[in-house]
Design an enzyme around this catalytic site. Structure first.
Site, mmCIF file in Angstrom:
data_model
loop_
_atom_site.group_PDB
_atom_site.id
_atom_site.type_symbol
_atom_site.label_atom_id
_atom_site.label_comp_id
_atom_site.label_asym_id
_atom_site.label_seq_id
_atom_site.Cartn_x
_atom_site.Cartn_y
_atom_site.Cartn_z
ATOM 1 C CE LYS A 1 5.591 4.513 2.845
ATOM 2 N NZ LYS A 1 6.449 4.889 1.709
ATOM 3 N NE ARG B 1 3.137 9.668 4.259
ATOM 4 C CZ ARG B 1 3.197 9.232 3.040
ATOM 5 N NH1 ARG B 1 3.910 9.838 2.162
ATOM 6 N NH2 ARG B 1 2.507 8.198 2.683
ATOM 7 N NE ARG C 1 3.584 3.193 -6.927
ATOM 8 C CZ ARG C 1 3.678 3.791 -5.743
ATOM 9 N NH1 ARG C 1 3.683 3.075 -4.647
ATOM 10 N NH2 ARG C 1 3.786 5.086 -5.682
ATOM 11 N NE ARG D 1 0.363 6.488 -6.012
ATOM 12 C CZ ARG D 1 0.886 6.246 -4.803
ATOM 13 N NH1 ARG D 1 0.766 5.050 -4.273
ATOM 14 N NH2 ARG D 1 1.522 7.181 -4.141
ATOM 15 N NE ARG E 1 4.897 10.249 -4.046
ATOM 16 C CZ ARG E 1 4.921 9.127 -4.753
ATOM 17 N NH1 ARG E 1 4.988 9.173 -6.076
ATOM 18 N NH2 ARG E 1 4.861 7.972 -4.151
HETATM 19 P P1 AP5 Z 1 5.204 0.194 -2.815
HETATM 20 O O1 AP5 Z 1 5.018 -0.936 -1.874
HETATM 21 O O2 AP5 Z 1 4.023 0.695 -3.566
HETATM 22 O O3 AP5 Z 1 5.998 1.384 -2.068
HETATM 23 P P2 AP5 Z 1 5.470 2.406 -0.978
HETATM 24 O O4 AP5 Z 1 6.599 2.595 -0.017
HETATM 25 O O5 AP5 Z 1 4.155 1.997 -0.408
HETATM 26 O O6 AP5 Z 1 5.356 3.687 -1.892
HETATM 27 P P3 AP5 Z 1 4.246 4.810 -2.022
HETATM 28 O O7 AP5 Z 1 4.668 5.639 -3.191
HETATM 29 O O8 AP5 Z 1 2.840 4.269 -2.070
HETATM 30 O O9 AP5 Z 1 4.437 5.590 -0.740
HETATM 31 P P4 AP5 Z 1 4.215 7.036 -0.573
HETATM 32 O O10 AP5 Z 1 4.585 7.116 0.847
HETATM 33 O O11 AP5 Z 1 4.878 7.992 -1.451
HETATM 34 O O12 AP5 Z 1 2.698 7.230 -1.049
HETATM 35 P P5 AP5 Z 1 1.326 7.024 -0.301
HETATM 36 O O13 AP5 Z 1 0.446 6.262 -1.186
HETATM 37 O O14 AP5 Z 1 1.524 6.588 1.095
HETATM 38 O O15 AP5 Z 1 6.363 -0.240 -3.850
HETATM 39 C C1 AP5 Z 1 6.728 0.609 -4.929
HETATM 40 C C2 AP5 Z 1 6.935 -0.258 -6.189
HETATM 41 O O16 AP5 Z 1 8.057 -1.122 -5.988
HETATM 42 C C3 AP5 Z 1 5.754 -1.188 -6.528
HETATM 43 O O17 AP5 Z 1 5.664 -1.269 -7.931
HETATM 44 C C4 AP5 Z 1 6.162 -2.551 -5.929
HETATM 45 O O18 AP5 Z 1 5.593 -3.632 -6.643
HETATM 46 C C5 AP5 Z 1 7.680 -2.499 -6.100
HETATM 47 N N1 AP5 Z 1 8.434 -3.188 -5.039
HETATM 48 C C6 AP5 Z 1 8.216 -3.101 -3.702
HETATM 49 N N2 AP5 Z 1 9.145 -3.824 -3.033
HETATM 50 C C7 AP5 Z 1 9.982 -4.359 -3.981
HETATM 51 C C8 AP5 Z 1 11.147 -5.207 -3.915
HETATM 52 N N3 AP5 Z 1 11.655 -5.633 -2.743
HETATM 53 N N4 AP5 Z 1 11.733 -5.562 -5.078
HETATM 54 C C9 AP5 Z 1 11.241 -5.127 -6.285
HETATM 55 N N5 AP5 Z 1 10.131 -4.344 -6.413
HETATM 56 C C10 AP5 Z 1 9.510 -3.960 -5.269
HETATM 57 O O19 AP5 Z 1 0.833 8.546 -0.226
HETATM 58 C C11 AP5 Z 1 0.459 9.248 -1.388
HETATM 59 C C12 AP5 Z 1 0.173 10.699 -1.044
HETATM 60 O O20 AP5 Z 1 -0.880 10.778 -0.055
HETATM 61 C C13 AP5 Z 1 1.339 11.469 -0.411
HETATM 62 O O21 AP5 Z 1 2.238 11.987 -1.374
HETATM 63 C C14 AP5 Z 1 0.577 12.575 0.339
HETATM 64 O O22 AP5 Z 1 0.126 13.563 -0.552
HETATM 65 C C15 AP5 Z 1 -0.647 11.831 0.884
HETATM 66 N N6 AP5 Z 1 -0.403 11.242 2.202
HETATM 67 C C16 AP5 Z 1 -0.417 9.917 2.533
HETATM 68 N N7 AP5 Z 1 -0.170 9.758 3.835
HETATM 69 C C17 AP5 Z 1 0.014 11.002 4.356
HETATM 70 C C18 AP5 Z 1 0.339 11.479 5.653
HETATM 71 N N8 AP5 Z 1 0.514 10.650 6.698
HETATM 72 N N9 AP5 Z 1 0.456 12.827 5.819
HETATM 73 C C19 AP5 Z 1 0.279 13.688 4.800
HETATM 74 N N10 AP5 Z 1 -0.014 13.291 3.536
HETATM 75 C C20 AP5 Z 1 -0.143 11.949 3.314
#
Ligand code: AP5
Length: 224
Positions: free
Chosen positions: A16, A93, A132, A167, A178
């Site tokens: 994402k 979410r 990552r 992270r 998660r």
């Molecule tokens: P990346 O793009 O970083 O993936 P992502 O889907 O953004 O993953 P996240 O782990 O950041 O999402 P998340 O939803 O768990 O965490 P968030 O930060 O939102 O890609 C992942 C890796 O793959 C990278 O290394 C990238 O380079 C690689 N990659 C990507 N595409 C690729 C491809 N096609 N081919 C090869 N490699 C590739 O949230 C963190 C925490 O915040 C949550 O756990 C929660 O505690 C809190 N939080 C955030 N939002 C909310 C909400 N709305 N409600 C409640 N709590 C929330």
């Protein structure tokens, strides 16, 4: 260009953030990542950060009222500053978050015009998350991958020169929590947005560029 209000949706590690960054640069949209906003709040020890910290460290979802408050503010700012629109990354979410978003937009006669599900197999997601690495400065937030997108100089951010780290919530035991949270609380939104007629389900496998091509095609076909 018609105003775009897009949600990038998918499991932790689906891609994402990577795709949102690219899409927002290409279309001049605001990138609204709740993960980035909450990490910045934790780093600055703001009242929101103090509430969110323990949930994030444990891989749990931060309570809805805290996150909705953050997003209301971010959208209000984006609407003023970014006339082309915005992409939400990591929000909503839960069903209550989706409903809060719907109500907030309805007050302005607006709605979300596209939800892109980046549909990525569990084993691919796990591999992406364990490989990552992220910039240690939450204001920068650049994301790397030891296999698919390493920093040019090992351990150093290409963008700002700060250290590149793993992270805290990318440790295997926290990744599992998660993933459970995603299946239980977030996946039901797929049916919610399908019913609203705005969901596009795209394969998340392949290179970053291949996925970006699929997303751009979906955006070019979106109804306004
Ligand atoms: P990346 O793009 O970083 O993936 P992502 O889907 O953004 O993953 P996240 O782990 O950041 O999402 P998340 O939803 O768990 O965490 P968030 O930060 O939102 O890609 C992942 C890796 O793959 C990278 O290394 C990238 O380079 C690689 N990659 C990507 N595409 C690729 C491809 N096609 N081919 C090869 N490699 C590739 O949230 C963190 C925490 O915040 C949550 O756990 C929660 O505690 C809190 N939080 C955030 N939002 C909310 C909400 N709305 N409600 C409640 N709590 C929330």
């Amino acid at each position: 260009m018609a105003v775009k209000r897009i949600v990038l949706f998918g499991a932790p590690g689906a891609g994402k953030g990577t795709q949102a960054q690219w899409l927002c640069d290409a279309l001049d949209l605001a990138h609204l990542s709740t993960g980035d906003m909450l990490r910045a709040a934790v780093a600055q020890a703001t009242p929101v950060g103090l509430k969110a910290k323990s949930y994030m460290e444990g891989g749990k979802l931060v309570p809805d009222d805290v996150v909705v408050g953050v997003v209301v503010e971010a959208i209000a700012k984006a609407v003023k500053e970014m006339p082309n629109g915005y992409a939400l990354d990591g929000f909503p979410r839960t069903l209550p978050q989706a409903e809060a978003l719907r109500e907030m937009l309805a007050q302005r006669n607006e709605n979300i015009n596209l939800v892109i599900l980046i549909n990525t197999a569990d084993e691919v997601v796990l591999e992406r998350l364990t490989q990552r690495r992220s910039c240690s400065d939450p204001k920068c937030g650049a994301v790397y991958n030891l296999k698919s997108k390493p920093p040019k100089k090992e351990g150093v951010c290409d963008v700002c020169g700060k250290a590149v780290i793993q992270r805290n919530d990318d440790k295997p035991e926290t990744i599992r929590v998660r993933q459970q949270q995603y299946r239980r609380d977030t996946q039901p939104l797929v049916a919610y947005y399908k019913q609203a007629g705005v969901l596009v389900d795209l394969p998340g496998g392949g290179s970053i560029y291949e996925v970006a091509g699929r997303i751009l095609e979906a955006v070019s076909k979106m109804r306004h």
